[in-house]
Design an enzyme around this catalytic site. Structure first.
Site, PDB file in Angstrom:
ATOM      1  N   ASN A   9       5.153   7.382  -7.985  1.00  0.00           N
ATOM      2  CA  ASN A   9       3.589   7.677  -8.058  1.00  0.00           C
ATOM      3  C   ASN A   9       3.268   8.409  -6.819  1.00  0.00           C
ATOM      4  OD1 ASN A   9       1.041   7.221  -8.081  1.00  0.00           O
ATOM      5  ND2 ASN A   9       0.838   5.170  -7.497  1.00  0.00           N
ATOM      6  N   LYS A  11       0.577   9.964  -6.308  1.00  0.00           N
ATOM      7  CA  LYS A  11      -1.048   9.664  -5.848  1.00  0.00           C
ATOM      8  C   LYS A  11      -1.535  10.979  -5.512  1.00  0.00           C
ATOM      9  CE  LYS A  11       0.392   5.356  -3.842  1.00  0.00           C
ATOM     10  NZ  LYS A  11       0.035   4.220  -3.095  1.00  0.00           N
ATOM     11  N   GLU A  98      -5.067   0.421  -6.647  1.00  0.00           N
ATOM     12  CA  GLU A  98      -5.978   1.464  -5.699  1.00  0.00           C
ATOM     13  C   GLU A  98      -7.224   1.889  -6.817  1.00  0.00           C
ATOM     14  OE1 GLU A  98      -3.292   4.464  -4.457  1.00  0.00           O
ATOM     15  OE2 GLU A  98      -2.358   3.082  -3.043  1.00  0.00           O
ATOM     16  N   GLU A 168       3.023  -5.300  -7.656  1.00  0.00           N
ATOM     17  CA  GLU A 168       2.697  -4.678  -6.461  1.00  0.00           C
ATOM     18  C   GLU A 168       1.731  -5.179  -5.789  1.00  0.00           C
ATOM     19  OE1 GLU A 168       3.494  -0.059  -6.851  1.00  0.00           O
ATOM     20  OE2 GLU A 168       1.471  -0.411  -7.361  1.00  0.00           O
ATOM     21  N   GLY A 174       1.993   0.994   1.007  1.00  0.00           N
ATOM     22  CA  GLY A 174       1.588   1.811   2.037  1.00  0.00           C
ATOM     23  C   GLY A 174       1.410   1.273   3.261  1.00  0.00           C
ATOM     24  N   SER A 213       5.938  -0.541  -0.519  1.00  0.00           N
ATOM     25  CA  SER A 213       6.811  -0.042   0.794  1.00  0.00           C
ATOM     26  C   SER A 213       8.420  -0.001   0.404  1.00  0.00           C
ATOM     27  CB  SER A 213       6.485  -0.599   2.095  1.00  0.00           C
ATOM     28  OG  SER A 213       5.182  -0.461   2.423  1.00  0.00           O
TER      29      SER A 213
END
Ligand code: PEP
Length: 252
Positions: A9, A11, A98, A168, A174, A213
């Site tokens: 991903n 992003k 997100e 997730e 992150g 992560s």
């Protein structure tokens, strides 16, 4: 045998030329990783087309990071599932934390997006996961159960056969913090149980990816767990070498 998947991903990172370079790097090194691993890259909308061209001739598949809840029309700034499918996408990430957190995506919206994905023959990578407060309050099982019941339970048996789930934990995305392999296994097994309650034996075939992560140094331990079928990778997907090295984490 469930599919083994490593999905990147990207992003809101990379300019088009950088994305093409990254895709080319993944294509170039792909041969070093078992062909049993399915690699997927999910660049920003703006370079799907160019990345699709860079992936041509390889077995690396393309995905988008989102799609609109409606088919077409007066929805300024939105990108329809039909549009990303036309550019060569086979997958679409839906319900990323997100998007839930910053863009207010609810189960209601996600049901519509899932329908759009299936109407356009895209496989959703449907994300679930709890935030830190929910984990600390030991509500993580209830949170993922609700995220599945409110959306995945609305799928037909046929649609369910084309679904990837990504677990997730928001506190691991992150942040450099990773769920332990045992924490991942515990909740992946639980997710599979929740899926089986609705879809029966088909739940055994549904790939469940871990995200948060994940990197070359921890992938192998996490992927070794029985109910972990690969990873959805953010930061480490931005370096071809790291992304591919994560794919080498499959020992089973
Ligand atoms: C993600 O956001 O899908 C993700 C897993 O990010 P990271 O690997 O950077 O934690």
């Amino acid at each position: 045998m469930r599919k083994k998947i490593v999905a990147g991903n990207w992003k809101m990172n990379t300019l088009p030329a950088e994305g093409v370079e990254l895709a080319k790097g993944v294509v170039a090194g792909r041969g070093e990783v078992c062909s049993c691993v399915n690699f997927i890259v999910c660049p920003p909308f703006t370079h799907l087309s160019e990345v699709a061209a860079a992936l041509k001739g390889s077995d690396i598949e393309l995905g988008a990071q989102n799609c609109a809840a409606e088919a077409k029309g007066a929805y300024t700034g939105e990108v329809a599932a039909s549009m990303i499918a036309a550019l060569g996408c086979k997958y679409v990430i839906l319900g990323h934390s997100e998007r839930r957190q910053y863009y207010g995506e609810t189960s209601e919206t996600l049901n519509k997006k899932m329908a759009q994905a299936y109407e356009n023959s895209l496989t959703p990578i449907y994300c679930v996961g709890e935030n830190l407060a929910e984990r600390e309050a030991e509500k993580h099982f209830d949170v993922v159960k609700a995220q599945i019941e409110e959306v995945v339970y609305n799928l037909t048996a046929e649609q369910f056969k084309n679904l990837v789930i990504a677990y997730e934990p928001v506190w691991a995305i992150g942040t450099g913090k990773t769920a332990t392999a045992d924490q991942a296994q515990e909740i992946h097994a639980y997710i599979r149980k929740v899926l089986a309650a609705k879809f029966g034996a088909a739940a055994e075939e549904c790939p469940i990816l871990y995200g948060g992560s994940c990197k070359p140094s921890n992938a192998a331990e996490i992927f070794a767990k029985q109910d972990v079928d690969g990873g959805l990778i953010g930061g480490a997907a931005l370096k071809a070498e790291d992304f591919l090295a994560i794919g080498k984490g499959f020992a089973k």
